[in-house]
Design a protein around this motif. Structure first.
Motif, short mmCIF file in Angstrom:
data_model
loop_
_atom_site.label_atom_id
_atom_site.label_comp_id
_atom_site.label_asym_id
_atom_site.label_seq_id
_atom_site.Cartn_x
_atom_site.Cartn_y
_atom_site.Cartn_z
N GLU A 192 6.32 9.26 36.51
CA GLU A 192 5.46 9.18 35.46
C GLU A 192 5.73 10.24 34.29
O GLU A 192 5.61 10.16 33.24
CB GLU A 192 4.03 9.00 35.66
CG GLU A 192 3.73 7.94 36.41
CD GLU A 192 3.63 6.54 35.46
OE1 GLU A 192 3.63 6.65 34.11
OE2 GLU A 192 3.29 5.49 36.21
N ARG B 174 0.01 4.80 29.19
CA ARG B 174 0.13 4.24 30.80
C ARG B 174 -1.04 4.91 31.51
O ARG B 174 -1.07 5.08 32.58
CB ARG B 174 1.50 5.09 31.33
CG ARG B 174 2.77 4.35 30.71
CD ARG B 174 4.11 4.73 31.56
NE ARG B 174 3.79 4.34 33.18
CZ ARG B 174 4.05 3.21 33.50
NH1 ARG B 174 4.08 2.04 32.79
NH2 ARG B 174 3.71 2.99 34.81
N GLY B 175 -2.13 5.12 30.51
CA GLY B 175 -3.37 5.68 31.23
C GLY B 175 -3.30 7.03 31.39
O GLY B 175 -4.50 7.42 32.20
N HIS B 176 -2.58 7.98 31.09
CA HIS B 176 -2.80 9.30 31.40
C HIS B 176 -3.47 10.06 30.07
O HIS B 176 -3.13 9.53 28.92
CB HIS B 176 -1.37 10.06 31.43
CG HIS B 176 -0.62 9.20 32.62
ND1 HIS B 176 -1.02 9.02 33.70
CD2 HIS B 176 0.60 8.77 32.43
CE1 HIS B 176 -0.26 8.48 34.59
NE2 HIS B 176 0.97 8.28 33.73
N LYS B 177 -4.12 11.14 30.19
CA LYS B 177 -4.65 11.76 29.00
C LYS B 177 -4.03 12.85 28.54
O LYS B 177 -3.79 13.93 29.51
CB LYS B 177 -6.31 11.88 29.35
CG LYS B 177 -7.32 12.94 28.12
CD LYS B 177 -8.61 13.01 28.71
CE LYS B 177 -9.13 13.85 27.50
NZ LYS B 177 -10.44 14.19 28.01
N LYS C 67 -3.61 9.81 35.54
CA LYS C 67 -4.79 8.82 35.92
C LYS C 67 -5.37 8.91 37.03
O LYS C 67 -6.35 8.35 37.44
CB LYS C 67 -4.30 7.42 35.63
CG LYS C 67 -3.14 7.07 36.17
CD LYS C 67 -2.42 5.70 35.81
CE LYS C 67 -1.17 5.42 36.40
NZ LYS C 67 -0.53 3.86 35.81
N ASP C 68 -4.71 9.61 38.18
CA ASP C 68 -5.34 9.93 39.47
C ASP C 68 -6.07 11.00 39.58
O ASP C 68 -6.38 11.50 40.49
CB ASP C 68 -4.03 9.96 40.45
CG ASP C 68 -3.15 11.04 40.36
OD1 ASP C 68 -3.18 11.89 39.19
OD2 ASP C 68 -2.08 11.28 41.17
#
Length: 253
Positions: free
Chosen positions: A126, A140-143, A165-166
């Motif tokens: 990622e 892709r859901g990451h900040k 995101k994790d």
């Protein structure tokens, strides 16, 4: 004479204003501005997003060993690395999109990796610099957050904090001259399933070259910032973009 002097003063003042404006503009760059400059420096959105698969031949040097590796990855988040020593396969590690597995070079048995190791492999896909660009991370859901400037070894980098995101947190350092990500810092073990002890590691990237219109680092170092010890050095020998990859290679043997 007075008119000539006045003109010189005006020209000088204009130059100072232009310099001040440029500096002010850099200081006031937004997160989107920095990402846009990095994306352009990397080769542009179209070229980056056209990378669907990647194969990398590399040479890895650790304090205790020296090996060759073949890294393969495919969107959305699958990867595999085959490690050889003296021409013989000694280790395989892969993530199939849901879980990670490894083969330790003895017999035919494979085993599942820990959830932490699996997450580390997925993050490796990622992170920008392989399949994806920095501009794709939020989608892709990451900040991402622009946390300001940070001077390291005389360079006033733009620092972007990324919360994956994790929940894993890392920081990318973008060179204000090249607009490439040349450093990354986070707290983690280098090889989670070998030694789970976390430390602050800085990844230093250099020797950028363009492959199929996209810039890639051909040399990286992993450095323990607490001891200044170089933990691992990776030199890329070749990068192939969009090779045909048999999807079954990511599945557990």
């Amino acid at each position: 004479m007075n008119i000539l002097c006045s003109r010189r003063v005006l020209i000088f003042a204009s130059v100072l204003f232009a310099i001040a404006y440029a500096c002010l503009g850099d200081n006031e760059l937004t997160l989107d501005d920095v990402i846009a400059r990095n994306t352009e420096a990397m080769g542009g959105r179209a070229a980056i997003e056209a990378v669907k698969t990647i194969a990398v031949d590399l040479h890895i040097v650790d304090p205790g060993f020296e090996v060759d590796g073949g890294y393969q990855a495919a969107r959305p988040n699958r990867m595999r690395i085959d490690v050889k020593a003296d021409g013989k396969s000694v280790y395989v590690e892969a993530f199939d999109g849901k879980r990670a597995w490894q083969w330790k070079g003895k017999g035919t048995n494979t085993e599942d990796e820990s959830p932490y190791a699996a997450a580390a492999l997925q993050r490796g896909v990622e992170f920008p610099g392989k399949l994806y660009g920095l501009h794709e991370m939020a989608g892709r859901g990451h900040k991402l957050e622009l946390v300001g400037r940070e001077k390291i070894d005389g360079v006033d980098y733009y620092a972007i904090k990324a919360t994956m995101k994790d929940g894993f947190v890392t920081k990318f350092y973008i060179d204000p001259t090249t607009w490439l990500i040349v450093r990354r810092r986070d707290v983690r073990p280098l090889h989670p399933d070998v030694d789970p002890t976390p430390t602050t590691i800085e990844q230093r990237s250099s020797d950028f070259r363009k492959v199929n219109g996209v810039m890639y680092a051909f040399h990286t170092e992993e450095v323990d910032l607490q001891t200044a010890k170089v933990l691992e050095t990776t030199t890329v020998k070749e990068i192939r973009i969009n090779p045909k990859i048999d999807e079954t290679i990511f599945e557990k043997l």
